[in-house]
Design an enzyme around this catalytic site. Structure first.
Site, PDB file in Angstrom:
ATOM      1  N   SER A 155      11.037 -15.834  -5.378  1.00 47.06           N
ATOM      2  CA  SER A 155      11.005 -15.961  -3.765  1.00 47.06           C
ATOM      3  C   SER A 155      10.598 -17.436  -3.468  1.00 47.06           C
ATOM      4  O   SER A 155      10.907 -17.794  -2.151  1.00 47.06           O
ATOM      5  CB  SER A 155       9.813 -15.014  -3.263  1.00 47.06           C
ATOM      6  OG  SER A 155       8.573 -15.148  -3.998  1.00 47.06           O
ATOM      7  N   ASP A 214       1.903 -16.161   3.711  1.00 45.35           N
ATOM      8  CA  ASP A 214       1.248 -14.818   3.718  1.00 45.35           C
ATOM      9  C   ASP A 214       0.358 -14.726   2.613  1.00 45.35           C
ATOM     10  O   ASP A 214       0.047 -16.025   2.031  1.00 45.35           O
ATOM     11  CB  ASP A 214       2.366 -13.893   3.339  1.00 45.35           C
ATOM     12  CG  ASP A 214       3.347 -14.131   2.226  1.00 45.35           C
ATOM     13  OD1 ASP A 214       3.085 -14.973   1.489  1.00 45.35           O
ATOM     14  OD2 ASP A 214       4.673 -13.837   2.243  1.00 45.35           O
ATOM     15  N   HIS A 234       2.982 -16.585  -0.735  1.00 49.44           N
ATOM     16  CA  HIS A 234       4.046 -17.758  -0.535  1.00 49.44           C
ATOM     17  C   HIS A 234       3.407 -18.899   0.298  1.00 49.44           C
ATOM     18  O   HIS A 234       2.658 -18.606   1.342  1.00 49.44           O
ATOM     19  CB  HIS A 234       5.312 -17.295   0.150  1.00 49.44           C
ATOM     20  CG  HIS A 234       5.814 -16.040  -0.619  1.00 49.44           C
ATOM     21  ND1 HIS A 234       5.654 -14.913  -0.228  1.00 49.44           N
ATOM     22  CD2 HIS A 234       6.594 -16.289  -1.756  1.00 49.44           C
ATOM     23  CE1 HIS A 234       6.317 -13.996  -1.125  1.00 49.44           C
ATOM     24  NE2 HIS A 234       7.005 -14.661  -1.971  1.00 49.44           N
TER      25      HIS A 234
END
Length: 352
Positions: free
Chosen positions: A38, A327, A330
């Site tokens: 990610s 979040d 990340h």
């Protein structure tokens, strides 16, 4: 048509968009190509069936037009910042985006999929794209480029591009420490050895396909990620020592093997990018880097929310640029920007 497209490639190659601020004189990078998880996923998970998604607000609220794109951030991600810093382009597109343009293919794409890892089981647990399939997508990408500009020109693009690989975090957090299967098979040193072996094999496969300048990110301080502090850090949400020690062990082994691998692969430049120590420095001294908060995210409580738990119903902090984490896992756009500025000068020295 091929001649026109090749002329476009030459123009982009020698007139890099956004300006080159880190490269040596007379050096240009034609494309940025990203693999992994990610940190480098710019929207590939939008096009697969998985719960690991971020193509909804408040993700992307600070991106162009306030649009959620599938980036796991409030705005740009590491892939975008590296592409800009190396003078390639402003934003890296997702390879699976059906509306991707030919000029974007020529200057690089991301094959990364949030939730994946070097261990095939990791991708299975999250129903995301394994790195082996990302490699197959890269082969398809090469074929598409050949149909556009011809084999020799594609060889030049691939040989001179910079490849970024980010993996391993999910192998430990989603896989090893969350489900029992791998813990029954391996202790931490043995599992680290497995991951390093898989990472080396992946880099070797990239090299066979023409990659020569490859950046491999280390594991971050896994125990200091907000969600892990919440789940395993006790009532005071301290950094989880055993997770950090696992990351340190893996990183040491990975660095050693990448150094040996570079010597064995002809004309290769393989840069180990330390993700651990810069993040520890930011987390322990946030004000030094212009942050107020580095132990929780901006979205919701910042302690657990990520992916679908970080949604339009979640309140967000008033000033996301004061938070390192967006979040509970990340970095914010500013966090990605700061990290890029910390590591890129040394990466350039290693690559060119």
């Amino acid at each position: 048509m091929k001649l026109i497209i090749f002329c476009l490639y030459v123009f982009l190659y020698f007139n890099c968009i956004g300006g080159t601020i880190y490269l040596p004189k007379n050096v240009s990078v034609p494309a940025i190509i990203a693999f992994g998880d990610s940190l480098l996923d710019v929207g590939n998970n939008n096009y697969i069936t998985t719960m690991t998604k971020s193509n909804f607000l408040p993700y992307g609220k600070d991106f162009v037009g306030g649009k959620p794109t599938g980036r796991f951030s409030n705005g740009k991600t590491l892939a975008d910042f590296f592409a800009k810093a190396l003078g390639v382009k402003e934003y890296v597109p997702a390879y699976l985006n059906p509306f991707i343009k030919e000029k974007d293919l020529l200057t690089g794409v991301s094959f990364a999929s949030g939730g994946t890892g070097y261990d095939p089981l990791t991708a299975t647990l999250s129903s995301v794209i394994p790195v082996s399939i990302q490699l197959d997508m890269f082969k398809q990408y090469i074929w598409r480029l050949k149909s556009m500009v011809g084999e020799e020109n594609v060889k030049n693009i691939i040989n001179n591009s910079v490849f970024f690989v980010s993996s391993s975090s999910n192998d430990f957090l989603v896989n090893y420490y969350s489900v029992p299967m791998r813990r029954l098979q391996y202790d931490v040193p043995a599992y680290s050895n497995l991951l390093v072996k898989l990472a080396v094999s992946f880099i070797q496969d990239l090299h066979k396909l023409g990659a020569r300048r490859i950046v491999v990110f280390s594991a971050p301080p896994l125990g200091c990620i907000p969600i892990e502090r919440t789940l395993a850090g006790g009532s005071e949400r301290k950094c989880v020592d055993k997770y950090n020690k696992a990351a340190i062990l893996f990183n040491r082994k990975l660095k050693e093997h990448l150094h040996s691998l570079e010597k064995s692969l002809p004309q290769s430049r393989i840069a180990f990018s330390d993700f651990y120590n810069p993040l520890i420095s930011i987390i322990e001294n946030p004000h030094k880097y212009g942050f107020e908060v580095a132990d929780q995210g901006c979205c919701g409580t910042g302690k657990l929310e990520m992916s679908y738990l970080c949604n339009e119903l979640s309140a967000t902090c008033q000033n996301d640029s004061s938070f390192f984490f967006w979040d509970s896992l990340h970095p914010t756009e500013k966090g990605c920007d700061i990290f890029t500025k910390i590591v890129l000068p040394d990466l350039v020295k290693s690559l060119f």
